[in-house]
Design a protein around this motif. Structure first.
Motif: not given
Ligand code: APR
Length: 227
Positions: A144-168
């Motif tokens: 994914v180059w700068f300026g291009e779509a990030v198709p996996n951001i939607e499923p990623a956001a869904q996973l974050c909404e449902e998580c009990d713990y988050f690690v960066v």
């Protein structure tokens, strides 16, 4: 099983020998983003951009996961673990993580210039001008180059909404939409961060200001106790 989302960036692969982007010896110190990580740069000089990724793919074949990658696999004994990575290397998969979602593509894959959904596995092989996808179009890196779509951001956001713990781990949180994922994490879900530098994060988070090779184990040890 409780759910953990782990957001990783270039820092988790640094101790495997893959340089990060924005550290002093980072990739963007050696190359201009607009030349090698934008559709415009690719159109301007396809051979040069293909070679840039061929070099990174060849290096990937020679490196291995580090303790940071390996420690994350331990979590799968007690948790539903989803790795959401900005990295295009396959070191999480090599370490044994079962669920890896790549936001910015994968070095070991290529795709049709004409159809971004027509993706082929190329392993560590080069892509050259004239290499064609099944639809007859030129193959390009599945990045994914700068300026291009990030198709996996939607499923990623869904996973974050449902998580009990988050690690960066190992990301400067400079690039959106990936950096915005933390805002989808429920307020009541505890968060951890592992990075040798101070990373600006606008929420309550437990910080291990050290490298992934030592810091990730400390977070995993805590989480294994909480399970
Ligand atoms: N362990 C953990 N973290 C580390 C280590 C290490 N050994 N070494 C460096 N870091 C940290 C740095 O302090 C920094 O916060 O990793 C982070 C790397 O930040 P960046 O170089 O900006 O990489 P990243 O955040 O992954 O970049 C995001 O930008 O260029 C685009 O698409 C590219 O996916 C990339 C995105």
């Amino acid at each position: 099983m409780k759910k953990i989302v782990v957001l990783t960036g270039a820092g988790i692969s640094a101790e495997s020998g893959i340089c990060t982007f924005r550290d002093s010896d980072g990739l963007w110190e050696q190359y201009r983003v607009e030349d090698v990580a934008t559709p415009e740069g690719y159109e301007k000089d396809k051979a040069m951009v293909l070679d840039f990724y061929n070099q990174r793919r060849r290096q990937l074949e020679t490196v291995h996961p580090n303790e940071g990658h390996r420690q994350l696999v331990r979590l799968e004994e007690k948790y539903d673990v989803r790795i959401v990575t900005q990295n295009v290397d396959n070191l999480h998969e090599q370490a044994g993580s079962s669920n890896v979602l790549h936001l910015h593509g994968e070095l070991t894959k290529a795709r049709s210039e004409r159809n971004s959904n027509l993706i082929v596995d190329i392993g560590y092989n080069d892509i050259h001008l004239g290499d064609k996808a099944p639809d007859g179009a030129q193959l390009r890196p599945h990045i994914v180059w700068f300026g291009e779509a990030v198709p996996n951001i939607e499923p990623a956001a869904q996973l974050c909404e449902e998580c009990d713990y988050f690690v960066v781990i190992g990301t400067s949180m400079n690039v959106y939409p990936a950096a915005g994922l933390i805002h989808y994490v429920p307020r009541e879900s505890p968060c951890w961060l592992v990075d040798p530098k101070a990373v600006p994060i606008s929420r309550n988070i437990k910080i291990y200001q050290e490298k992934a090779g030592t810091g990730v184990k400390k977070v995993v040890d805590e989480l294994m106790e909480l399970a």
